[in-house]
Scaffold this active site. Structure first.
Site, short mmCIF file in Angstrom:
data_model
loop_
_atom_site.label_atom_id
_atom_site.label_comp_id
_atom_site.label_asym_id
_atom_site.label_seq_id
_atom_site.Cartn_x
_atom_site.Cartn_y
_atom_site.Cartn_z
N GLY A 1 43.88 50.00 34.43
CA GLY A 1 42.45 49.51 34.81
C GLY A 1 41.47 49.26 33.97
N GLY B 1 41.77 46.83 31.34
CA GLY B 1 41.75 45.52 30.91
C GLY B 1 40.39 44.74 31.27
N CYS C 1 41.10 42.91 34.45
CA CYS C 1 41.69 43.64 35.59
C CYS C 1 40.47 44.48 36.40
CB CYS C 1 42.35 44.97 34.70
SG CYS C 1 43.14 45.87 35.96
#
Length: 350
Positions: A181, A183, A186
């Site tokens: 999570g 990124g 993301c």
């Protein structure tokens, strides 16, 4: 249901405290490291930064540039066997030694990687990559790949907890990829509520991996060079970059022009853009967990790499670390409420 009361930290929650140093110049800092891997028994020397295996980042062109700096590139899994053949025939051994072949966990994926590795003995790295590394099928696939490739360096992920790092290493992984999570493109944490602050994940997972003579890759969450330094300071052996390497000539992103300025599209691998390209759209049983952004075109990635490496050398001089391996031992994190002075954040940088 249970609640863990101890605070978990991300990169923005801390700074590294400076310490006395005997170094006179950044030029004295050695960023290369040497690793010997648990199962493969082989070694690698270089700067442990990896271009992400996202389809826009983990490209053959990226590998050719990053290899000249002794950096690694995780090649995305969407190149065909024919494209791999062409690349291998025209590529030097040094470049092939600095690339990681990526794969999913389907039967077709396994068949494909066997064909790719049969093309050259100079391919040494394999990355088994899924968004959720907590399934038993994933663990069994790692073990299956280890049995077939006993002498290859295998990394597997993604996970964020020490017990899963241990399970993957015991199942045959030399290196475990850490991050769910964080990124830049993301949205998993927003869509699912799942995740773990990246710095705490690194600290806990590195402790678990090193106890079993394995290594970890910090994957995601780095937006500036200081974040990379914090990842290494927290104990990560390798740092994987996506967004920081996006928008360059060596990427596969679509270039668009707006008012005379060039931009490149960058998207997450669970975004609608990625699923439209690779699987023909968003399946009815799932949601979109990534976004697409427009980035100013940055030219060659070479300039960005020079900036990153210069920043890391500067970090080491501030804490008295003569080399990158020593940075972890010289790192003391302090919790903070702010990172930088943003008074001129909206002003043009001349």
């Amino acid at each position: 249901m249970r609640i863990e009361e101890d605070i978990k930290l991300g990169f923005k929650d801390v700074l590294i405290r400076p310490k006395r140093s005997l170094l006179k110049s950044r030029s004295q800092v050695e960023l290369s490291r040497n690793f010997i891997f648990k199962y493969a028994k082989s070694s690698w020397s270089g700067i442990p930064i990896i271009a992400s295996n996202m389809d826009t980042i983990g490209t053959f062109n990226m590998a050719m540039v990053l290899s000249s700096f002794n950096l690694l590139t995780a090649i995305n899994k969407y190149y065909s066997i024919k494209e791999w053949c062409i690349f291998i025939k025209k590529t030097s051994r040094k470049i092939l030694n600095n690339i990681i072949v990526s794969t999913g966990i389907s039967h077709d994926d396994f068949t494909k990687i066997k064909k790719i590795f049969s093309l050259s003995k100079d391919l040494n790295y394999l990355c088994i990559d899924v968004a959720n590394g907590y399934s038993e099928y994933f663990v069994s696939f790692v073990n299956k790949v280890r049995n077939y490739f006993p002498d290859k360096i295998i990394c597997a992920g993604n996970v964020v907890t020490g017990e899963m790092v241990e399970e993957l290493i015991l199942s045959g992984a030399d290196i475990v990829k850490v991050g769910i999570g964080p990124g830049s493109v993301c949205t998993t944490r927003i869509k699912t509520g799942i995740g773990y602050p990246q710095l705490s994940a690194i600290i806990e997972c590195a402790d678990a991996a090193h106890g079993l003579k394995g290594q970890i890759i910090s994957d995601g969450g780095c937006s500036v060079t200081g974040d990379i330094a914090k990842a290494f300071g927290g104990g990560s052996d390798f740092v994987m970059l996506g967004g920081m390497l996006a928008g360059h000539y060596e990427c596969n992103g679509k270039i668009i022009t707006n008012n005379g300025k060039k931009f490149m599209l960058f998207y997450g691998m669970s975004s609608k853009s990625a699923m439209n390209i690779h699987v023909g759209g968003v399946a009815s049983y799932r949601s979109v967990e990534g976004k697409t952004v427009k980035l100013p075109f940055k030219g060659s990635v070479e300039n960005t790499i020079y900036d990153i490496l210069g920043g890391l050398r500067s970090t080491c001089t501030y804490v008295g670390a003569g080399n990158l391996k020593e940075l972890t031992k010289r790192t003391t994190f302090i919790r903070v409420n702010e990172q930088e002075n943003l008074v001129f954040d909206n002003k043009k940088d001349f």
